[in-house]
Motif scaffolding. Structure first.
Motif, PDB file in Angstrom:
ATOM      1  N   LEU A  23       0.803  -1.220   0.000  1.00 42.48           N
ATOM      2  CA  LEU A  23       0.000   0.000   0.000  1.00 42.48           C
ATOM      3  C   LEU A  23       0.837   1.271   0.000  1.00 42.48           C
ATOM      4  O   LEU A  23       0.266   2.377  -0.026  1.00 42.48           O
ATOM      5  CB  LEU A  23      -0.945   0.004   1.213  1.00 42.48           C
ATOM      6  N   VAL A  31      -8.183   3.031   1.175  1.00 40.29           N
ATOM      7  CA  VAL A  31      -8.004   1.946   0.210  1.00 40.29           C
ATOM      8  C   VAL A  31      -9.373   1.468  -0.273  1.00 40.29           C
ATOM      9  O   VAL A  31     -10.241   1.117   0.530  1.00 40.29           O
ATOM     10  CB  VAL A  31      -7.212   0.778   0.830  1.00 40.29           C
ATOM     11  N   PHE A  44      -5.676   3.156  -4.271  1.00 39.90           N
ATOM     12  CA  PHE A  44      -5.308   4.034  -3.163  1.00 39.90           C
ATOM     13  C   PHE A  44      -4.499   5.182  -3.774  1.00 39.90           C
ATOM     14  O   PHE A  44      -3.329   5.051  -4.062  1.00 39.90           O
ATOM     15  CB  PHE A  44      -4.525   3.289  -2.080  1.00 39.90           C
ATOM     16  N   VAL A  66      -6.901  -5.591   4.984  1.00 38.71           N
ATOM     17  CA  VAL A  66      -5.958  -4.484   4.853  1.00 38.71           C
ATOM     18  C   VAL A  66      -5.319  -4.246   6.211  1.00 38.71           C
ATOM     19  O   VAL A  66      -6.012  -4.065   7.212  1.00 38.71           O
ATOM     20  CB  VAL A  66      -6.672  -3.205   4.374  1.00 38.71           C
ATOM     21  N   ALA A  71      -2.383  -5.048   1.376  1.00 40.36           N
ATOM     22  CA  ALA A  71      -3.725  -5.579   1.154  1.00 40.36           C
ATOM     23  C   ALA A  71      -3.602  -7.024   0.700  1.00 40.36           C
ATOM     24  O   ALA A  71      -2.904  -7.320  -0.283  1.00 40.36           O
ATOM     25  CB  ALA A  71      -4.460  -4.751   0.103  1.00 40.36           C
TER      26      ALA A  71
END
Length: 404
Positions: A23, A31, A44, A66, A71
């Motif tokens: 991420l 997200v 994201f 997440v 993720a």
């Protein structure tokens, strides 16, 4: 244009595919994950990860988590086997565009279906709450009717026994008091006693004379003007009269549409009846049921402050603090002008809003509400103690900041 994520990783078993997407410092709340049977998207901003899957998967059994900067998407294969690749090996942009659009349409339908299911569950819960209240009301009415039947039967039995005793006493009196007989008389002399004979006739009892009816007359009634609890020089007669007018108008107000009322029973159209049911649910600990009943009463009449104040108390029990603040504020807005008649209600609404502020750690706002309540009821020791506790918290926080 978004930046495409290329440093993802994936693993698989005979039945499951696992995809790990870094991420890059994004917060979990920012997200957005979209998953269908042929397409995966993790967005994201400004980064984007897309996967046009090698084979279709079972979307209903998939999951996504997440956390810790990554993720993790778990996909269940429709048919067991080992994939050669995660994504289809093609550069056909038109095909990818069709897959993406089809996935978005399917996702929107899924969201719409979930929304409808949620609305249906809420309607079912509301219907269940109302049916439960109706059942309690019916049981209460049946219990009262049984008590009335028992009392009626008892009274009828006592009346029958009393009538039987009266008839027995009457027969005994008749046996003890036979008809008078004439002695020493003949038909020729007209039934008069002969000389030297006396009449042996018993004196008959005369019925008691009833008193004459009361005389008819007229009673003169005069009404005194309404007396306010404060002295004339300190009274707020215009405000008191305005409050009474608002209360009368609120009782006559009806906010719901005719179409909504058509689906409700006669009792369910009465805000006072719904408030009584909601109060009983609250006392029984059924806060969700109480909120449903208060909400329906508010739909019928939005000008009764007690409905908002009591619903705020339910939200406090369920820790719906923002909703509690909103309802308590609405109650205080309706409790105007500030007069003696609504002082107790303003104290309750202020305390409920202040408590919600304090639980949100907004102690300054909470202290203002407690001080407003103390201004109305300055001799309440519990209120004084709570307000002092909030001041101590505020002063302790300020002291800790100064020390730092």
């Amino acid at each position: 244009m978004p930046l495409l994520v290329s440093d993802y990783s994936w693993t698989q078993t005979e039945s499951t595919v696992y995809i790990n997407v870094p991420l890059k410092g994004a917060k979990a709340a920012s997200v957005d994950i979209l998953s269908t049977d042929e397409y995966i998207k993790v967005h994201f901003p400004p980064y984007l990860f897309e996967a046009f899957l090698f084979e279709p998967v079972d979307d209903d059994k998939g999951s996504a988590r997440v956390g810790n900067g990554v993720a993790i998407i778990s996909l269940t294969k429709r048919s067991n086997g080992v994939w050669e690749h995660l994504m289809i090996q093609t550069n056909d942009k038109e095909r990818k565009k069709k897959i993406r659009q089809a996935a978005l349409v399917k996702h929107q339908k899924k969201l719409s279906s979930e929304s409808e299911q949620k609305a249906e569950r809420q309607r079912a819960e509301r219907k269940y709450a109302l049916e439960t209240m109706m059942k309690l009301e019916k049981e209460e009415k049946e219990s009262i009717q049984r008590m009335k039947d028992v009392e009626r039967q008892k009274t009828s039995t006592e009346l029958a026994e009393w009538q039987l005793r009266q008839r027995q006493e009457t027969r005994e009196e008749l046996r003890d008091d036979p008809k008078p007989q004439r002695t020493g008389t003949t038909p020729s002399d007209g039934g008069r006693p002969k000389a030297g004979q006396r009449c042996d006739r018993k004196t008959e009892k005369k019925p008691a004379e009833l008193p004459p009816p009361r005389l008819r007359g007229d009673i003169q009634v005069s009404f005194t003007p309404r007396v306010f609890p404060t002295a004339l020089r300190e009274s707020r007669v215009p405000e008191e009269e305005e409050w009474l007018r608002k209360q009368a108008a609120a009782r006559r107000a009806m906010s719901a549409d005719a179409e909504e009322l058509r689906d409700l029973k006669e009792d369910e159209r009465n805000p006072d009846w719904l408030k009584d049911r909601a109060d009983k649910c609250f006392m029984a600990g059924d806060y969700h049921g109480a909120i449903n009943a208060y909400s329906l009463a508010i739909r019928l009449n939005r000008r009764i402050p007690a409905l908002y104040s009591n619903r705020a108390a339910c939200h406090l029990k369920l820790h719906n603090l923002h909703k509690a603040i909103e309802d308590a504020s609405q109650a205080l807005e309706l409790l105007t002008p500030a007069v003696t008649a609504n002082a107790a209600a303003r104290v309750r609404a202020s305390i409920r809003r202040g408590s919600a502020f304090c639980q949100l750690q907004l102690y300054a706002e909470g202290l203002q509400d407690y001080q407003a309540a103390l201004k109305i009821n300055p001799h309440n020791e519990a209120l004084q103690a709570d307000a002092q506790r909030i001041r101590d918290i505020i002063q302790g926080s300020a002291a800790s900041r100064d020390t730092q």
